[in-house]
Motif scaffolding. Structure first.
Motif, PDB file in Angstrom:
ATOM      1  N   GLN A  55       0.816  -1.220   0.000  1.00 24.92           N
ATOM      2  CA  GLN A  55       0.000   0.000   0.000  1.00 24.92           C
ATOM      3  C   GLN A  55       0.846   1.265   0.000  1.00 24.92           C
ATOM      4  N   LEU A  56       2.016   1.160   0.586  1.00 26.99           N
ATOM      5  CA  LEU A  56       2.891   2.327   0.626  1.00 26.99           C
ATOM      6  C   LEU A  56       3.236   2.767  -0.786  1.00 26.99           C
ATOM      7  N   SER A  59       0.248   4.169  -2.520  1.00 25.86           N
ATOM      8  CA  SER A  59      -0.058   5.527  -2.074  1.00 25.86           C
ATOM      9  C   SER A  59       0.963   6.519  -2.630  1.00 25.86           C
ATOM     10  N   LEU A  60       2.185   6.116  -2.622  1.00 30.21           N
ATOM     11  CA  LEU A  60       3.231   7.003  -3.118  1.00 30.21           C
ATOM     12  C   LEU A  60       2.953   7.364  -4.570  1.00 30.21           C
ATOM     13  N   SER A  65      -4.023   7.803   0.213  1.00 28.33           N
ATOM     14  CA  SER A  65      -3.723   6.724   1.153  1.00 28.33           C
ATOM     15  C   SER A  65      -4.970   6.005   1.615  1.00 28.33           C
ATOM     16  N   LYS A  66      -6.146   6.511   1.245  1.00 29.17           N
ATOM     17  CA  LYS A  66      -7.398   5.891   1.694  1.00 29.17           C
ATOM     18  C   LYS A  66      -7.435   5.781   3.221  1.00 29.17           C
ATOM     19  N   THR A  67      -6.885   6.763   3.836  1.00 27.44           N
ATOM     20  CA  THR A  67      -6.831   6.783   5.295  1.00 27.44           C
ATOM     21  C   THR A  67      -7.240   8.163   5.789  1.00 27.44           C
ATOM     22  N   TYR A  92     -15.216   2.859   6.920  1.00 27.35           N
ATOM     23  CA  TYR A  92     -14.895   1.541   6.381  1.00 27.35           C
ATOM     24  C   TYR A  92     -15.790   1.213   5.193  1.00 27.35           C
ATOM     25  N   HIS A  97      -9.840   3.906   5.912  1.00 26.99           N
ATOM     26  CA  HIS A  97      -9.449   3.484   7.248  1.00 26.99           C
ATOM     27  C   HIS A  97      -9.156   4.699   8.095  1.00 26.99           C
ATOM     28  N   ILE A  98      -9.253   4.475   9.394  1.00 29.78           N
ATOM     29  CA  ILE A  98      -9.067   5.579  10.328  1.00 29.78           C
ATOM     30  C   ILE A  98      -7.812   5.338  11.142  1.00 29.78           C
ATOM     31  N   ARG A 120       2.248  11.675   6.402  1.00 34.45           N
ATOM     32  CA  ARG A 120       1.934  10.319   5.954  1.00 34.45           C
ATOM     33  C   ARG A 120       0.870  10.333   4.874  1.00 34.45           C
ATOM     34  N   GLN A 121       0.634  11.476   4.334  1.00 37.19           N
ATOM     35  CA  GLN A 121      -0.289  11.610   3.204  1.00 37.19           C
ATOM     36  C   GLN A 121      -1.695  11.137   3.530  1.00 37.19           C
ATOM     37  N   ILE A 122      -2.152  11.560   4.674  1.00 32.65           N
ATOM     38  CA  ILE A 122      -3.530  11.227   5.007  1.00 32.65           C
ATOM     39  C   ILE A 122      -4.475  12.002   4.104  1.00 32.65           C
ATOM     40  N   ASP A 123      -5.588  11.362   3.726  1.00 33.49           N
ATOM     41  CA  ASP A 123      -6.463  12.000   2.741  1.00 33.49           C
ATOM     42  C   ASP A 123      -7.359  13.074   3.337  1.00 33.49           C
TER      43      ASP A 123
ATOM     44  N   MET B   1      -4.943  19.156  -2.918  1.00 34.97           N
ATOM     45  CA  MET B   1      -3.868  19.690  -2.079  1.00 34.97           C
ATOM     46  C   MET B   1      -2.773  20.337  -2.932  1.00 34.97           C
ATOM     47  N   GLN B  55       6.966  10.719   4.260  1.00 31.15           N
ATOM     48  CA  GLN B  55       7.238   9.501   5.035  1.00 31.15           C
ATOM     49  C   GLN B  55       6.949   8.238   4.246  1.00 31.15           C
ATOM     50  N   LEU B  56       6.003   8.336   3.344  1.00 28.15           N
ATOM     51  CA  LEU B  56       5.672   7.171   2.538  1.00 28.15           C
ATOM     52  C   LEU B  56       6.885   6.729   1.732  1.00 28.15           C
ATOM     53  N   ASP B 119      -0.049  -4.908   5.312  1.00 30.64           N
ATOM     54  CA  ASP B 119       0.118  -4.306   3.986  1.00 30.64           C
ATOM     55  C   ASP B 119       0.706  -2.915   4.071  1.00 30.64           C
TER      56      ASP B 119
END
Lengths: 328, 328
Positions: A55-56, A59-60, A65-67, A92, A97-98, A120-123, B1, B55-56, B119
DNA sequence: TTGAAAGCGCTAACAG
DNA sequence: CTGTTAGCGCTTTCAA
């Protein structure tokens, strides 16, 4: 850790290209018109070896990040614990994800956490903000990071938010004590803070008391002091003003209040608190509650945030959710 | 963003290479003997533009995320909420962050979460496991993923763990009811589960009761049933056996028990529960508690995990922490 | 219908 | 002391 399989391992082992594997894994098989046979072969193999994409890397590459980050003051407060739970469930359903964090009354820590999540690239962010956070949140907003506040909002910040009808809730709670319970002297115990939800609750109390031409009796508790001091302060407040009723602005104040009442046998039994707590029905005197509608708040928060992330929101969304008075 | 600055932007803007920037940012300036001037220039510039590494990308490259996954059954249970809090603090001191998740009694969800965390390249797991999790955890272990269990462990799994002295705690709690409180008929209310910590508590109860030649009276509650049923079950158990004392195996059972006692005015006032809860001192009858040493447990869990991550652990570490009987 | 290859942002081996 | 560059695992454009 054992080295994990990568998509190129899969491709190599199957003698095809990573592109094909990637397309298939991302449900683009028919869109890209990849043959049934190829598709099946890949899917079967992936299932068999238990391959999971990193997933990293994903996301990169995609920048998503779907978070979602959830920041609350204190996760051991039942209100926040429950809302966290609900938010997690709804998120969910959207495939998000949270990650959550208590900021425990520490502004610097909170700032760090927001930064951390951002790194951490939270959305998107879901925050029950404290006063010191205006700046950081402002910065997020300026960077077009989706944010939804809840429980309170910040005065000089134009954001999405979901809050409760604090004013009306407090008003009704106070009226209930004065009229149904026939209390003569109802005090309010709140925190020494400028947070908007507390101001709303205060206004509601004030309006109810003044409407019935009663005297306003308000005690403000410093948030950072040890609980023992709070207990003493509440004890003194109740005794000196000969209160027979109290409206607590939050459930943890009600807990301290109950300790004071119990320990010193204070003659008072007409109690209302904002927010529910498991013990309110168990304790003597029972505590009525101005209960916030947690499922609705959670649902709204998630909907608004996801909409904004998907670019489907037009302008700010600000929601005020009714409370319910639970009589005991 | 808004697009964020990358390390190569920094390098370009400063007219130097990314390597130099990277080394400086990772505190390898003197190790790599980069000049003071250069170092200062970079640091200043980075501070000025507010650059933060992605960080990713960092994690993708290094294979470490500096993040630990914490899985508990129910974060709104005060025991777990408090321990989560402590674990987060200790982990933070090591530069690690915690992502946590409630599994809410749902084995499939729990499995998914573990997979999800895996993951996302989490560096290690902290889990209060339920029975259905043996397999997934086994898989983690097989892949050499660092894992520490707490609160309970799984019988056929050789893992690190930190648990409380359940047997002794229950034994002393029961003795206390029988001897100090002079209870004649002490029952135990526990959950219908094979979890090891519950078995230990049961054994402790059994030993105390049998040691004094009293009758064993045990009621098992199905975990998944609605609370109302639990309340009725407890009510019947207490009434039918004419109990004057009860040992509750967990704090949420004690809560249901209190509801039953209160609602039906059951004549029983000698109560002990595992785990603390804010209301135990507030309620009538008060509930004594077999309190687990949360700070020590949290500290141990984190130490063990970090050690293992750093490859500094030799063999499994299994710790048993004493409980304290809090008399009310 | 499939593959080659660029590039997300970073670290670190290697070269100078 | 500093720079060039490969590569972490993935998505996606472009070409075949």
């Amino acid at each position: 850790m054992k080295k994990r399989l990568s998509i190129s391992d899969i491709a190599k082992n199957l003698g095809i290209s990573v592109t094909t594997v990637s397309f298939i894994l991302n449900d683009k098989a028919k869109e890209k018109r990849i043959s049934e046979a190829q598709t099946k072969k890949v899917l079967d193999y992936v299932a068999q070896v238990g391959y999971k994409p990193n997933q990293l890397a994903k996301s990169l590459r995609t920048g998503k990040s779907k978070t979602l980050g959830l920041l609350v003051e204190d996760i051991s407060n039942s209100f926040f614990a429950n809302i966290a739970d609900q938010i997690e469930k709804f998120a969910y359903d959207f495939g998000y994800h949270i990650v959550y964090c208590s900021m425990n009354n520490d502004v610097n820590r909170a700032k760090e956490l927001i930064q951390l999540f951002y790194d951490r690239q939270i959305d998107g962010f879901i925050i029950a903000p404290t006063e010191g956070l205006t700046e950081v949140i402002q910065r997020l907003l300026k960077n077009n990071v989706p944010v939804v506040l809840f429980d309170r909002h910040l005065e000089d910040l134009d954001t999405n938010y979901v809050i409760s009808e604090n004013h009306k809730g407090a008003y009704e709670g106070t009226r209930f004590l004065l009229e149904e319970k026939q209390a003569a002297r109802v005090g309010m115990i709140t925190i020494d803070s400028n947070q908007l939800q507390m101001r709303g609750r205060m206004e509601g109390y004030k309006e109810a008391v003044c409407g019935l031409e009663k005297k306003m009796l308000v005690e403000k508790i410093v948030r950072e002091q040890p609980e023992e001091e709070t207990i003493q302060q509440i004890r003194a407040f109740i005794a000196e003003n000969q209160l027979d009723g109290v409206l607590f602005a939050t459930n943890y104040l009600a807990l301290s209040g109950l300790k004071a009442i119990k320990r010193y046998n204070l003659p008072i039994d007409k109690l209302v608190s904002f927010d529910e707590n498991a013990l309110f029905s168990l304790v003597e005197p029972a505590v009525s509650a101005i209960s916030q509608n947690i499922p609705v708040i959670a649902r709204q928060v998630v909907d608004i945030l996801i909409n904004e992330i998907n670019g489907k929101s037009e302008g700010l969304v600000q929601v005020v959710v009714p409370c319910e008075l639970i009589i005991r």
